[in-house]
Design an enzyme around this catalytic site. Structure first.
Site, PDB file in Angstrom:
ATOM      1  N   ALA A  63      56.049 -79.101 -59.517  1.00  0.00           N
ATOM      2  CA  ALA A  63      57.491 -79.903 -59.584  1.00  0.00           C
ATOM      3  C   ALA A  63      58.142 -79.060 -58.586  1.00  0.00           C
ATOM      4  O   ALA A  63      57.872 -78.255 -57.929  1.00  0.00           O
ATOM      5  CB  ALA A  63      57.982 -79.511 -60.831  1.00  0.00           C
ATOM      6  N   GLY A 102      52.706 -80.050 -61.756  1.00  0.00           N
ATOM      7  CA  GLY A 102      53.075 -81.597 -61.950  1.00  0.00           C
ATOM      8  C   GLY A 102      51.947 -82.449 -60.977  1.00  0.00           C
ATOM      9  O   GLY A 102      51.782 -83.523 -61.130  1.00  0.00           O
ATOM     10  N   GLU A 105      49.194 -82.929 -63.081  1.00  0.00           N
ATOM     11  CA  GLU A 105      49.352 -83.804 -64.170  1.00  0.00           C
ATOM     12  C   GLU A 105      49.494 -85.249 -63.524  1.00  0.00           C
ATOM     13  O   GLU A 105      49.078 -86.355 -64.124  1.00  0.00           O
ATOM     14  CB  GLU A 105      50.854 -83.406 -64.622  1.00  0.00           C
ATOM     15  CG  GLU A 105      50.569 -82.381 -65.565  1.00  0.00           C
ATOM     16  CD  GLU A 105      52.007 -82.005 -66.057  1.00  0.00           C
ATOM     17  OE1 GLU A 105      51.961 -81.815 -67.486  1.00  0.00           O
ATOM     18  OE2 GLU A 105      53.193 -81.564 -65.353  1.00  0.00           O
ATOM     19  N   GLU A 125      52.368 -73.340 -64.897  1.00  0.00           N
ATOM     20  CA  GLU A 125      53.688 -73.197 -65.455  1.00  0.00           C
ATOM     21  C   GLU A 125      53.809 -72.061 -66.404  1.00  0.00           C
ATOM     22  O   GLU A 125      55.453 -71.646 -66.236  1.00  0.00           O
ATOM     23  CB  GLU A 125      53.958 -74.687 -66.259  1.00  0.00           C
ATOM     24  CG  GLU A 125      54.181 -75.997 -65.562  1.00  0.00           C
ATOM     25  CD  GLU A 125      52.878 -76.736 -65.190  1.00  0.00           C
ATOM     26  OE1 GLU A 125      52.939 -77.648 -64.740  1.00  0.00           O
ATOM     27  OE2 GLU A 125      51.697 -76.030 -65.521  1.00  0.00           O
TER      28      GLU A 125
END
Length: 698
Positions: A63, A102, A105, A125
């Site tokens: 992210a 992310g 993901e 994370e």
């Protein structure tokens, strides 16, 4: 279409390429670009399959954490992933570099994944005090099973492409990401493979659904070392939801966990630490574009504990080392210790079986300082006295090649004084490694008065190359870390004279999150070292001296402030120490009082913060965050508290200044009076962080 994401068509295959250097982070522009390109490809009747890949050195590496705490910009990542997962056309993620956070993901929402053999995949994370917030805790267990998923999520450590293939996270290892992804997409079409939507595939959850202990045992083993941290436990709960709840309910639980953590003080502290580490590598006062000098070979002077550890750090990074001693016996002993360390690490699986031989092959043991002649960087790690250091640097001045950077691994001594004995003060600096040097991450880089900018840049660059966290500091007694630690040591000693016991002080400090208390740390280091130093300087410390006079030198004698039974390193409170303290206080005419845990905590932490303020005022550290980096990586400050200066801002500077003034009066100790900078910031209602903001604005 977006500038950072482009869509191309190769016959029936659409290629969606993210190009947002340096790491293709999932900024609003990248999310929007993927969303628009995917929508177009899905709507195009000529397109039969879609490949998602990235330009540059990596797949999506996570992210954009600079967006955290700011109002969200559409589209949200969940919206992008829903569109991809529900695509009627197969979407293949083609991965190179790292697919992290992310980025992984996004790949998990694709129907298939392929990767080059060097790729690494993970959900880190937890290292920012968070849990994956876009389906990672729900899709990864369905891809690889809950045991490996919880290991990856709770540890935050990535896995290799080979491990990902073995466990079903990727379908194939390919040569090139885009070409490999395209070839795999054609295979999917030719074989008419059904779309594999992880959200609908519970097959790998079946065993844990039938016996949840499979999962809970894995979690118990993984969270053993997570003392004080919230995120690992919240992440494990979210993975458990994948086993126990339908997919959409699990997603909801994950989202709740993520939002709670993102707003928590712990995550704010861990994100601050992440940025502070990167900021510390930027050297204040060095002209932009200053290039480091090339370093092909390093020489280390001294094969003792520090020298050996430093040599191992360079060998671990593949950099050849000449390890120099004054005699064959000392050299042989030092080489033997390194060999044993490597073999022990290999035996427990920490490094490959062939690594000890390879790494020792990079370390060339020599007797005599003349062997520094080929080194581009020389690090002296000899006995910590000025006379010995000066003698070594006089010899280095004669034997080292012109332009070699000459560094002293000193923890206290004045680098300017050392530089004066050479004809090349511009090449001299400090590189203060922390023990054990092959394990501890911090390296305080000490800038002397005449250190050249490119010498400084070389030290910072090489420290990063050997996986250390560099922090540039100025010259003063103890630099940053030890100078602050000395204030804590002074107060811990005073507390014993007022009625506290070693075990009470240490319990408060470890409860705060430090790995050890000051008295257990003294026992580990050896009480006799300080005793001899005090004798040399004609200084007394009645309680510590009485312990040493009773032969209690710490762990090495099985007795110090604590007792140690049967060769154990576990400190046990000793009634004899309590008796010895009582007798010493009676002899001195001192009265004991009840000292509260709150007072102990304040007197352990606030004087260090006060010294940090003085260090900033004197320009010994360029930024409050540099001080925090030093404490996080050199002294085991708990990462969820962000560092002493960050912690001070959380507590409030006015409160700290007021309490210091109070203790200065109560204990008759003027050194506890608030530093002028702390006083000023407290009066203005400001924080240490505001100093960093001011310097950026300037």
């Amino acid at each position: 279409m977006s500038e950072v994401v482009k869509l191309e068509r190769h016959d029936v295959i659409a290629i969606v390429t993210v190009n947002s250097p340096p790491v293709n982070a999932l900024s609003a522009a990248v999310r929007g670009g993927i969303f628009e390109c995917m929508k177009s490809a899905i709507a195009d009747s000529e397109v039969k399959a879609i490949v998602l890949t990235c330009a540059g050195r990596t797949f999506i590496a996570g992210a954009d954490i600079t967006e955290f705490g700011k109002p969200p910009k559409p589209p949200g990542l969940a919206e992008v992933l829903d569109l991809m997962e529900s695509s009627p056309k197969p979407i293949i993620a083609a991965i190179h570099g790292t697919a992290l956070g992310g980025g992984l993901e996004v790949a998990l929402a694709c129907h298939y994944r392929v990767a080059v053999k060097e790729a690494r995949l993970g959900l880190p994370e937890v290292k920012l005090g968070l849990l994956p917030g876009a389906g990672g805790t729900q899709r990864l267990p369905r891809a690889v099973g809950p045991e490996l998923a919880v290991k990856m999520i709770v540890s935050g450590d990535p896995i290799s492409a080979a491990e990902a293939l073995k466990n079903g996270l990727i379908e194939e290892i390919v040569e090139g990401p885009a070409s490999g992804g395209e070839a795999f997409a054609l295979k999917v079409l030719a074989e008419k493979r059904p779309l594999r939507k992880l959200r609908d595939d519970d097959s790998k959850l079946a065993a844990a659904k039938a016996d949840i202990s499979i999962f809970t045992n894995a979690v118990a083993a993984l969270t053993k070392k997570a003392r004080g941290l919230e995120a690992p436990f919240a992440a494990a709960d979210a993975v458990r939801a994948a086993i126990e709840l339908p997919f959409d309910e699990g997603l909801k639980k994950e989202r709740e966990g993520f939002l709670k953590l993102v707003a928590s003080d712990q995550s704010k502290a861990q994100r601050y630490a992440f940025f502070s580490e990167r900021e510390a590598a930027k050297i204040a006062g060095v002209p932009d574009g200053t290039k480091p000098r090339p370093v092909e070979r390093v020489a280390i002077i001294g094969a003792g504990t520090m020298g050996g550890g430093i040599a191992m750090s360079f060998a671990n990074a593949g950099i050849p080392v000449t390890l120099i001693e004054t005699g064959e016996e000392q050299l042989k002993r030092g080489m033997g210790v390194m060999q044993k360390n490597y073999e022990a690490t290999a035996a427990r699986g920490g490094i490959p079986a062939d690594a000890p031989a390879k790494r020792m092959g990079l370390i060339d043991g020599k007797v005599g300082l003349e062997h520094v002649k080929d080194a581009d960087l020389v690090i002296e790690a000899v006995f910590e006295t000025m006379a010995v250091k000066k003698e070594v640097f006089e010899a280095l001045d004669k034997h080292a090649k012109p332009g070699a950077v000459l560094a002293s691994n000193t923890s206290y001594l004045n680098i300017d004084e050392i530089a004066k004995v050479t004809k090349r003060p511009q090449d001299i600096l400090g590189m203060h490694f922390f023990s054990p040097a092959n394990v501890m991450k911090l390296c305080e880089i000490v800038r002397a008065d005449k250190t050249a900018p490119d010498a400084l840049t070389t030290a910072v660059s090489i420290a990063r190359k050997i996986a250390k966290v560099p922090a540039v500091v100025g010259v003063c007694d103890g630099f940053v870390g030890n100078r602050m630690l000395a204030q804590r040591g002074k107060q811990s000693e005073k507390l014993l004279f007022e009625g506290a016991l070693p075990q009470q002080v240490d319990a408060v400090v470890t409860k705060f999150g430090m790995p050890m208390g000051p008295f257990a740390m003294s026992d580990l280091a050896g009480l006799d070292i300080g005793w001899r130093s005090r004798k040399d300087r004609g200084i007394k410390s009645e309680i510590a001296d009485a312990l040493c006079e009773a032969g209690r030198f710490g762990q090495k004698t099985g007795k110090g402030y604590y007792k140690y039974e049967g060769g154990s390193r576990a400190p046990l409170p000793d009634p004899e120490v309590e008796k010895l303290i009582d007798e010493t206080l009676q002899r001195m005419g001192r009265k004991k009082r009840v000292v509260s845990d709150d007072e102990i905590l304040e007197r352990m932490m606030y004087p260090m913060i006060n010294e940090g303020a003085r260090i900033l005022e004197e320009g010994i550290a360029a930024r409050p965050s540099d001080i925090d980096v030093i404490w996080l990586y050199g002294y085991g400050w708990p990462i969820y508290r962000g560092g002493p200066m960050f912690y001070a801002d959380q507590v409030g500077l006015k409160h700290i200044a007021d309490r210091l003034s109070y203790y200065a009066k109560e204990t008759n100790d003027p050194s506890l009076e608030p530093a002028p900078l702390l006083k000023r910031l407290a009066a203005e209602g400001k924080t240490f962080a505001s100093l960093a903001q001011q310097s950026k604005a300037a």
